[in-house]
Design a protein around this motif. Sequence first.
Motif, mmCIF file in Angstrom:
data_model
loop_
_atom_site.group_PDB
_atom_site.id
_atom_site.type_symbol
_atom_site.label_atom_id
_atom_site.label_comp_id
_atom_site.label_asym_id
_atom_site.label_seq_id
_atom_site.Cartn_x
_atom_site.Cartn_y
_atom_site.Cartn_z
ATOM 1 N N MET A 70 0.838 -1.197 0.000
ATOM 2 C CA MET A 70 0.000 0.000 0.000
ATOM 3 C C MET A 70 0.874 1.248 0.000
ATOM 4 N N GLY A 71 0.490 2.223 -0.801
ATOM 5 C CA GLY A 71 1.228 3.473 -0.857
ATOM 6 C C GLY A 71 2.389 3.484 -1.831
ATOM 7 N N THR A 73 4.503 4.037 -5.026
ATOM 8 C CA THR A 73 4.404 4.986 -6.138
ATOM 9 C C THR A 73 4.755 4.285 -7.449
ATOM 10 N N CYS A 90 -3.050 4.269 -11.772
ATOM 11 C CA CYS A 90 -2.903 5.325 -10.772
ATOM 12 C C CYS A 90 -4.185 6.153 -10.863
ATOM 13 N N ARG A 110 5.621 10.045 -8.945
ATOM 14 C CA ARG A 110 5.151 10.107 -7.556
ATOM 15 C C ARG A 110 3.702 9.667 -7.378
ATOM 16 N N LYS A 112 0.530 7.520 -6.752
ATOM 17 C CA LYS A 112 0.295 6.292 -5.989
ATOM 18 C C LYS A 112 -0.350 5.248 -6.893
#
Length: 120
Positions: A70-71, A73, A90, A110, A112
């Motif tokens: 999770m999280g 990039t 994304c 960047r 996610k």
Amino acid sequence: MYKYLRKNPKGLSRDDCAVRCLCVINEKPWIDNYRELCKTGEAICDMPNSAFTIDRYMSRHGYSCVHIPMGMTLGQFVDTYVNGTYAVMCKGHLTPVIDGVCYDTVYPIRAKVLKVYKVK
């Protein structure tokens, strides 16, 4: 790593990320992928580039979801998944990643990662 890639036959480079991604992962012409996404969207009464339409398309073609931290990039995904072909979702964007290279008109490093489909 990132490599610029535009697949639109008219040279346009915006609002066609789902079609462009499919062109890379399934090697079909842009117009064929566009039409298939439109048909898929029509069948579920949704837009051809919506997350639901894309998910339906991917499932129908046997592309499996990959569980990622999770999280993560897009930049981290590209650095981590250096083998294989993936369609990476994304927020508001779908991009192909092949052997650790993102092929696209933009590189939202960047952004996610929301969902990943393993193609090969």
